[in-house]
Design a protein around this motif. Sequence first.
Motif, PDB file in Angstrom:
ATOM      1  N   GLY A 123      -1.587  22.478  29.853  1.00  0.00           N
ATOM      2  CA  GLY A 123      -1.051  23.476  28.928  1.00  0.00           C
ATOM      3  C   GLY A 123       0.266  23.050  28.292  1.00  0.00           C
ATOM      4  O   GLY A 123       0.339  22.849  27.077  1.00  0.00           O
ATOM      5  N   PRO A 124       1.305  22.872  29.083  1.00  0.00           N
ATOM      6  CA  PRO A 124       2.584  22.521  28.456  1.00  0.00           C
ATOM      7  C   PRO A 124       2.617  21.108  27.886  1.00  0.00           C
ATOM      8  O   PRO A 124       3.217  20.886  26.827  1.00  0.00           O
ATOM      9  N   LEU A 125       1.994  20.145  28.550  1.00  0.00           N
ATOM     10  CA  LEU A 125       2.087  18.771  28.051  1.00  0.00           C
ATOM     11  C   LEU A 125       1.293  18.582  26.763  1.00  0.00           C
ATOM     12  O   LEU A 125       1.761  17.924  25.835  1.00  0.00           O
ATOM     13  N   TRP A 126       0.101  19.134  26.695  1.00  0.00           N
ATOM     14  CA  TRP A 126      -0.689  18.962  25.471  1.00  0.00           C
ATOM     15  C   TRP A 126      -0.246  19.952  24.393  1.00  0.00           C
ATOM     16  O   TRP A 126       0.066  19.565  23.275  1.00  0.00           O
ATOM     17  N   ALA A 127      -0.222  21.245  24.729  1.00  0.00           N
ATOM     18  CA  ALA A 127       0.011  22.268  23.714  1.00  0.00           C
ATOM     19  C   ALA A 127       1.426  22.257  23.157  1.00  0.00           C
ATOM     20  O   ALA A 127       1.641  22.654  22.016  1.00  0.00           O
ATOM     21  N   HIS A 128       2.392  21.803  23.937  1.00  0.00           N
ATOM     22  CA  HIS A 128       3.779  21.878  23.479  1.00  0.00           C
ATOM     23  C   HIS A 128       4.411  20.522  23.198  1.00  0.00           C
ATOM     24  O   HIS A 128       5.351  20.455  22.419  1.00  0.00           O
ATOM     25  N   LEU A 129       3.967  19.477  23.844  1.00  0.00           N
ATOM     26  CA  LEU A 129       4.578  18.172  23.605  1.00  0.00           C
ATOM     27  C   LEU A 129       3.684  17.279  22.763  1.00  0.00           C
ATOM     28  O   LEU A 129       4.119  16.750  21.746  1.00  0.00           O
ATOM     29  N   TYR A 130       2.439  17.117  23.163  1.00  0.00           N
ATOM     30  CA  TYR A 130       1.561  16.198  22.448  1.00  0.00           C
ATOM     31  C   TYR A 130       1.198  16.712  21.050  1.00  0.00           C
ATOM     32  O   TYR A 130       1.189  15.958  20.091  1.00  0.00           O
ATOM     33  N   ARG A 131       0.882  17.986  20.934  1.00  0.00           N
ATOM     34  CA  ARG A 131       0.508  18.543  19.621  1.00  0.00           C
ATOM     35  C   ARG A 131       1.676  18.588  18.658  1.00  0.00           C
ATOM     36  O   ARG A 131       1.502  18.459  17.456  1.00  0.00           O
ATOM     37  N   ASP A 132       2.867  18.832  19.163  1.00  0.00           N
ATOM     38  CA  ASP A 132       4.032  18.969  18.292  1.00  0.00           C
ATOM     39  C   ASP A 132       4.429  17.597  17.747  1.00  0.00           C
ATOM     40  O   ASP A 132       4.567  16.636  18.506  1.00  0.00           O
ATOM     41  N   PRO A 133       4.618  17.475  16.449  1.00  0.00           N
ATOM     42  CA  PRO A 133       4.787  16.151  15.838  1.00  0.00           C
ATOM     43  C   PRO A 133       6.013  15.367  16.291  1.00  0.00           C
ATOM     44  O   PRO A 133       5.945  14.150  16.402  1.00  0.00           O
ATOM     45  N   HIS A 134       7.130  16.030  16.575  1.00  0.00           N
ATOM     46  CA  HIS A 134       8.346  15.289  16.919  1.00  0.00           C
ATOM     47  C   HIS A 134       8.391  14.842  18.377  1.00  0.00           C
ATOM     48  O   HIS A 134       9.246  14.042  18.742  1.00  0.00           O
ATOM     49  N   SER A 135       7.517  15.333  19.208  1.00  0.00           N
ATOM     50  CA  SER A 135       7.501  14.896  20.610  1.00  0.00           C
ATOM     51  C   SER A 135       6.257  14.086  20.947  1.00  0.00           C
ATOM     52  O   SER A 135       6.173  13.511  22.035  1.00  0.00           O
ATOM     53  N   ARG A 136       5.316  13.995  20.052  1.00  0.00           N
ATOM     54  CA  ARG A 136       4.064  13.270  20.315  1.00  0.00           C
ATOM     55  C   ARG A 136       4.307  11.807  20.693  1.00  0.00           C
ATOM     56  O   ARG A 136       3.585  11.243  21.513  1.00  0.00           O
ATOM     57  N   ALA A 137       5.317  11.187  20.116  1.00  0.00           N
ATOM     58  CA  ALA A 137       5.570   9.759  20.383  1.00  0.00           C
ATOM     59  C   ALA A 137       5.857   9.485  21.848  1.00  0.00           C
ATOM     60  O   ALA A 137       5.696   8.346  22.306  1.00  0.00           O
ATOM     61  N   MET A 138       6.225  10.488  22.619  1.00  0.00           N
ATOM     62  CA  MET A 138       6.467  10.286  24.053  1.00  0.00           C
ATOM     63  C   MET A 138       5.203   9.803  24.761  1.00  0.00           C
ATOM     64  O   MET A 138       5.275   9.241  25.847  1.00  0.00           O
ATOM     65  N   PHE A 139       4.037  10.018  24.155  1.00  0.00           N
ATOM     66  CA  PHE A 139       2.764   9.657  24.773  1.00  0.00           C
ATOM     67  C   PHE A 139       2.203   8.347  24.228  1.00  0.00           C
ATOM     68  O   PHE A 139       1.108   7.934  24.608  1.00  0.00           O
ATOM     69  N   ASP A 140       2.940   7.676  23.354  1.00  0.00           N
ATOM     70  CA  ASP A 140       2.435   6.446  22.756  1.00  0.00           C
ATOM     71  C   ASP A 140       2.083   5.391  23.811  1.00  0.00           C
ATOM     72  O   ASP A 140       1.100   4.675  23.666  1.00  0.00           O
ATOM     73  N   GLY A 141       2.854   5.312  24.856  1.00  0.00           N
ATOM     74  CA  GLY A 141       2.571   4.320  25.904  1.00  0.00           C
ATOM     75  C   GLY A 141       1.786   4.902  27.068  1.00  0.00           C
ATOM     76  O   GLY A 141       1.752   4.312  28.142  1.00  0.00           O
ATOM     77  N   ALA A 142       1.169   6.044  26.866  1.00  0.00           N
ATOM     78  CA  ALA A 142       0.448   6.718  27.950  1.00  0.00           C
ATOM     79  C   ALA A 142      -0.961   7.096  27.492  1.00  0.00           C
ATOM     80  O   ALA A 142      -1.257   8.265  27.260  1.00  0.00           O
ATOM     81  N   PRO A 143      -1.865   6.114  27.370  1.00  0.00           N
ATOM     82  CA  PRO A 143      -3.207   6.413  26.869  1.00  0.00           C
ATOM     83  C   PRO A 143      -4.089   7.195  27.840  1.00  0.00           C
ATOM     84  O   PRO A 143      -5.105   7.745  27.441  1.00  0.00           O
ATOM     85  N   HIS A 144      -3.737   7.206  29.107  1.00  0.00           N
ATOM     86  CA  HIS A 144      -4.591   7.904  30.072  1.00  0.00           C
ATOM     87  C   HIS A 144      -4.212   9.360  30.123  1.00  0.00           C
ATOM     88  O   HIS A 144      -4.829  10.199  30.634  1.00  0.00           O
TER      89      HIS A 144
END
Length: 188
Positions: A167-188
């Motif tokens: 919920g919080p990681l996808w809906a609030h960090l990954y979906r939001d454009p300015h925080s999505r880059a935090m997942f660039d090195g985390a494909p899993h």
Amino acid sequence: VKPAVGRVIMPAVRLGDGSWRQDSALICDEVERNHPDRPTRPPGATQRLAASLLELHADEWLPMVALHYRWNTGNADWAVSEFGRCAFPMLPSLIASRLAQPVADRMRALCRVHGAVSPALAGIESFTERLIGTLERHLAAGSAAGGGPQPYLLGGVPCRADFALYGPLWAHLYRDPHSRAMFDGAPH
């Protein structure tokens, strides 16, 4: 939702009998009652304990992370626009955003309630980077150890801990454009 549960909140689900459940754990309990072949609690006692601890950690600490990244880091305008788009899909975006602004203001005010304010922000960001890195290493190691993907925290089947993190990681960090880059090195 508000007339049924007393406030506008997610998650909430209306059941076939017309009653409502609000809270992820209560929703999972209800789904399991109707679909016992798909439990959200792992079968072993050790895994159940691990899942419960991870779920508790996510439920208690990740709202602060979600609020910080949504309202303090450049995602706020996008979030207001998205609130408007979802709440008022038939209206022009400018009008929809203006109508959604009071809800966004109430959400932003929760930053103070949950502690997503200075001087805690550097700690929140450090914690979040470590969390995403740790989750990535865990899921990648599971993939390497088993010869196949480990898509979930405790193996091949999702549990409540996965849902609590999602919920919080996808809906609030990954979906939001300015925080999505935090997942660039985390494909899993």
